[in-house]
Scaffold this motif. Structure first.
Motif, PDB file in Angstrom:
ATOM      1  N   SER A 197      42.549 118.810  33.908  1.00 27.74           N
ATOM      2  CA  SER A 197      43.634 118.560  34.845  1.00 27.74           C
ATOM      3  C   SER A 197      43.942 119.807  35.667  1.00 27.74           C
ATOM      4  O   SER A 197      43.878 120.929  35.162  1.00 27.74           O
ATOM      5  CB  SER A 197      44.881 118.113  34.078  1.00 27.74           C
ATOM      6  N   VAL A 198      44.292 119.567  36.917  1.00 32.51           N
ATOM      7  CA  VAL A 198      44.612 120.682  37.820  1.00 32.51           C
ATOM      8  C   VAL A 198      46.084 121.017  37.782  1.00 32.51           C
ATOM      9  O   VAL A 198      46.892 120.303  37.320  1.00 32.51           O
ATOM     10  CB  VAL A 198      44.209 120.363  39.272  1.00 32.51           C
ATOM     11  N   ASP A 241      40.300 118.231  38.815  1.00 32.58           N
ATOM     12  CA  ASP A 241      39.464 118.964  39.751  1.00 32.58           C
ATOM     13  C   ASP A 241      38.063 118.363  39.722  1.00 32.58           C
ATOM     14  O   ASP A 241      37.425 118.311  38.668  1.00 32.58           O
ATOM     15  CB  ASP A 241      39.431 120.446  39.344  1.00 32.58           C
ATOM     16  N   LYS A 242      37.594 117.881  40.851  1.00 26.84           N
ATOM     17  CA  LYS A 242      36.312 117.177  40.916  1.00 26.84           C
ATOM     18  C   LYS A 242      35.152 118.053  40.434  1.00 26.84           C
ATOM     19  O   LYS A 242      34.272 117.591  39.721  1.00 26.84           O
ATOM     20  CB  LYS A 242      36.049 116.697  42.340  1.00 26.84           C
ATOM     21  N   LYS A 255      35.231 120.514  38.248  1.00 21.61           N
ATOM     22  CA  LYS A 255      35.322 120.639  36.786  1.00 21.61           C
ATOM     23  C   LYS A 255      34.836 119.371  36.106  1.00 21.61           C
ATOM     24  O   LYS A 255      34.141 119.426  35.090  1.00 21.61           O
ATOM     25  CB  LYS A 255      36.759 120.934  36.347  1.00 21.61           C
TER      26      LYS A 255
END
Length: 62
Positions: free
Chosen positions: A61-62, A35-36, A38
């Motif tokens: 990680s998403v 997630d950009k 995050k």
């Protein structure tokens, strides 16, 4: 962090990040969806020129 450590050390945890960008193959980090927002938050106070290690990247990680 020393200048020679940029690209070798994870800015989040200080361990080796095993960056493969300088090699002739695609780095493992392209396979971890992140997630950009995050990622930007995790690197807020860190150098943006450094790669996170696999463990730290997987935490985002998403």
């Amino acid at each position: 962090m020393k200048t020679e450590d940029i690209g070798k050390i994870c800015p989040a945890c200080g361990r080796a990040n095993d960056c493969q960008m300088g090699g002739d193959k695609k780095c493992w980090c392209f396979e971890v969806p992140v997630d950009k927002a995050k990622l930007e938050q995790a690197l807020e106070d860190k150098s943006k020129d450094q790669c996170l290690c696999r463990d730290c990247l997987k935490k985002l990680s998403v």
